[in-house]
Design a protein around this motif. Structure first.
Motif, PDB file in Angstrom:
ATOM      1  N   PHE A  83      32.423  22.407  13.751  1.00 18.20           N
ATOM      2  CA  PHE A  83      32.227  22.953  12.407  1.00 18.20           C
ATOM      3  C   PHE A  83      32.483  21.863  11.366  1.00 18.20           C
ATOM      4  N   PHE A  84      33.569  21.120  11.551  1.00 18.62           N
ATOM      5  CA  PHE A  84      33.949  20.100  10.574  1.00 18.62           C
ATOM      6  C   PHE A  84      33.138  18.821  10.730  1.00 18.62           C
ATOM      7  N   ASP A  85      32.670  18.530  11.934  1.00 24.53           N
ATOM      8  CA  ASP A  85      31.848  17.347  12.113  1.00 24.53           C
ATOM      9  C   ASP A  85      30.528  17.479  11.349  1.00 24.53           C
ATOM     10  N   ARG A  86      29.947  18.661  11.400  1.00 22.80           N
ATOM     11  CA  ARG A  86      28.689  18.879  10.682  1.00 22.80           C
ATOM     12  C   ARG A  86      28.900  18.719   9.178  1.00 22.80           C
ATOM     13  N   ILE A  87      30.023  19.205   8.675  1.00 20.51           N
ATOM     14  CA  ILE A  87      30.334  19.056   7.253  1.00 20.51           C
ATOM     15  C   ILE A  87      30.527  17.588   6.909  1.00 20.51           C
ATOM     16  N   ALA A  88      31.234  16.871   7.769  1.00 19.42           N
ATOM     17  CA  ALA A  88      31.516  15.451   7.511  1.00 19.42           C
ATOM     18  C   ALA A  88      30.248  14.621   7.441  1.00 19.42           C
ATOM     19  N   LYS A  89      29.195  15.061   8.119  1.00 19.87           N
ATOM     20  CA  LYS A  89      27.932  14.321   8.146  1.00 19.87           C
ATOM     21  C   LYS A  89      27.004  14.719   7.001  1.00 19.87           C
ATOM     22  N   SER A  90      27.481  15.581   6.112  1.00 23.74           N
ATOM     23  CA  SER A  90      26.637  16.121   5.039  1.00 23.74           C
ATOM     24  C   SER A  90      27.115  15.659   3.671  1.00 23.74           C
ATOM     25  N   ASP A  91      26.194  15.667   2.730  1.00 21.02           N
ATOM     26  CA  ASP A  91      26.553  15.450   1.328  1.00 21.02           C
ATOM     27  C   ASP A  91      26.976  16.763   0.678  1.00 21.02           C
ATOM     28  N   LEU A  92      26.423  17.859   1.192  1.00 26.22           N
ATOM     29  CA  LEU A  92      26.726  19.199   0.672  1.00 26.22           C
ATOM     30  C   LEU A  92      26.719  20.183   1.827  1.00 26.22           C
ATOM     31  N   HIS A  93      27.721  21.049   1.858  1.00 27.06           N
ATOM     32  CA  HIS A  93      27.761  22.095   2.880  1.00 27.06           C
ATOM     33  C   HIS A  93      27.780  23.458   2.200  1.00 27.06           C
ATOM     34  N   ILE A  94      26.928  24.365   2.702  1.00 25.01           N
ATOM     35  CA  ILE A  94      26.863  25.720   2.165  1.00 25.01           C
ATOM     36  C   ILE A  94      27.508  26.685   3.151  1.00 25.01           C
ATOM     37  N   PHE A 106      41.931  22.676   5.297  1.00 20.86           N
ATOM     38  CA  PHE A 106      41.679  21.820   6.460  1.00 20.86           C
ATOM     39  C   PHE A 106      40.853  20.600   6.083  1.00 20.86           C
ATOM     40  N   LEU A 107      39.847  20.785   5.242  1.00 25.30           N
ATOM     41  CA  LEU A 107      39.035  19.653   4.798  1.00 25.30           C
ATOM     42  C   LEU A 107      39.895  18.607   4.107  1.00 25.30           C
ATOM     43  N   ASP A 108      40.816  19.067   3.280  1.00 23.41           N
ATOM     44  CA  ASP A 108      41.712  18.160   2.569  1.00 23.41           C
ATOM     45  C   ASP A 108      42.637  17.433   3.541  1.00 23.41           C
ATOM     46  N   GLN A 109      43.198  18.157   4.506  1.00 20.15           N
ATOM     47  CA  GLN A 109      44.133  17.538   5.440  1.00 20.15           C
ATOM     48  C   GLN A 109      43.432  16.569   6.398  1.00 20.15           C
ATOM     49  N   ILE A 110      42.200  16.884   6.756  1.00 20.03           N
ATOM     50  CA  ILE A 110      41.443  15.998   7.646  1.00 20.03           C
ATOM     51  C   ILE A 110      40.933  14.770   6.891  1.00 20.03           C
ATOM     52  N   GLY A 111      40.606  14.957   5.614  1.00 17.66           N
ATOM     53  CA  GLY A 111      40.090  13.852   4.812  1.00 17.66           C
ATOM     54  C   GLY A 111      38.583  13.888   4.643  1.00 17.66           C
ATOM     55  N   ILE A 112      37.991  15.078   4.680  1.00 20.27           N
ATOM     56  CA  ILE A 112      36.551  15.242   4.469  1.00 20.27           C
ATOM     57  C   ILE A 112      36.314  15.606   3.006  1.00 20.27           C
ATOM     58  N   VAL A 113      35.458  14.845   2.329  1.00 20.48           N
ATOM     59  CA  VAL A 113      35.277  15.020   0.882  1.00 20.48           C
ATOM     60  C   VAL A 113      33.937  15.662   0.526  1.00 20.48           C
ATOM     61  N   THR A 114      33.207  16.158   1.511  1.00 21.22           N
ATOM     62  CA  THR A 114      31.911  16.801   1.275  1.00 21.22           C
ATOM     63  C   THR A 114      32.057  17.979   0.304  1.00 21.22           C
ATOM     64  N   LYS A 115      31.118  18.096  -0.614  1.00 20.26           N
ATOM     65  CA  LYS A 115      31.133  19.216  -1.557  1.00 20.26           C
ATOM     66  C   LYS A 115      30.799  20.512  -0.825  1.00 20.26           C
ATOM     67  N   ILE A 116      31.525  21.584  -1.158  1.00 21.77           N
ATOM     68  CA  ILE A 116      31.335  22.893  -0.522  1.00 21.77           C
ATOM     69  C   ILE A 116      30.952  23.925  -1.579  1.00 21.77           C
ATOM     70  N   ILE A 117      29.892  24.695  -1.300  1.00 23.09           N
ATOM     71  CA  ILE A 117      29.545  25.837  -2.142  1.00 23.09           C
ATOM     72  C   ILE A 117      29.276  27.037  -1.237  1.00 23.09           C
TER      73      ILE A 117
END
Length: 233
Positions: free
Chosen positions: A16-27, A127-138
């Motif tokens: 779940f988080f790997d896909r977000i990390a590879k994106s500029d934006l996650h919906i 979790f995104l913050d603790q892992i260090g993923i900065v992808t924008k989420i909407i």
């Protein structure tokens, strides 16, 4: 812009988080109908006896067919938050990074959550913050987009100006690739090869909640997550 879309999940797994990390934006696809038996309100952590489920109890009356964003949590006794908090503590108190990361995570269970979506957004953001993923989420519930299955995904991509869309592997079963090509959007399928990392037992158990990774690997969590990624055009 690279976009990925996924239904929100409770204590999600690494893919779940790997896909977000590879994106500029996650919906977060939260305006679609809640599916019973899905991972939206449950996930697994690792106890001494093996994997165990943590499930958020939901109100059953008048909720059939509702979107995820409107599903309400059942907070009647015995209180599920106390059980989840204590179970996490029992399972991971001796993990290498429990003291470093447990405070903010366990604080989540001190709140009186009303809707499932509120809980999911809060935990995923943490979790995104603790892992260090900065992808924008909407959230999809914030967008005025309609359609079903492939058309819905395509319309969401168009709405946010996607040039590439990272789909889960099951997208092969329902996405109309020709429609995406006509819209000028590249489709990339995300086939995640789960990485191994040190756990608190000898035999590695994959597909657990990201909690297991964070408490065992700490600030190395992101590198572990992305080490298992596999993108196939």
């Amino acid at each position: 812009m690279i976009v990925s879309i996924n239904q929100p999940a409770y204590l999600p797994w690494l893919g779940f988080f790997d896909r977000i990390a590879k994106s500029d934006l996650h919906i977060l696809l939260d305006h679609v109908q809640f599916e019973r038996g899905s991972m939206t309100n449950r996930n697994k952590i690792l106890s001494k006896q093996g994997p165990i489920w943590l499930t958020v109890p939901l109100m059953k009356k008048n909720q059939f067919g509702l979107p995820i964003s409107e599903i309400k949590i059942n907070n009647t006794p015995p209180k599920w938050t106390v059980k989840h908090k204590e179970t996490i503590r029992q399972c991971y108190s001796k993990a290498p990074f429990f003291r470093d990361y447990s405070s903010k995570i366990l604080e989540i269970y001190d709140n009186n959550w009303t809707t499932l979506n509120e809980l999911l957004r809060e935990t995923i953001t943490l979790f995104l913050d603790q892992i260090g993923i900065v992808t924008k989420i909407i959230c999809s519930s914030e967008l005025c987009v309609s359609g079903g299955k492939s058309k819905l995904i395509l319309n969401l991509c168009k709405e946010v100006g996607a040039k590439s869309y990272i789909s889960g592997p099951f997208g092969r079963d329902y996405l109309d690739i020709d429609d995406f090509e006509r819209a000028g959007i590249e489709v990339i399928f995300h086939d995640y090869a789960h990485p191994k990392y040190s756990q608190n037992q000898d035999d590695f158990v994959p597909n657990l909640s990201v909690l297991d990774l964070i408490f065992n690997k700490g600030n190395e969590s992101l590198s572990v997550i992305t080490a298992g990624q596999s993108l196939i055009l």
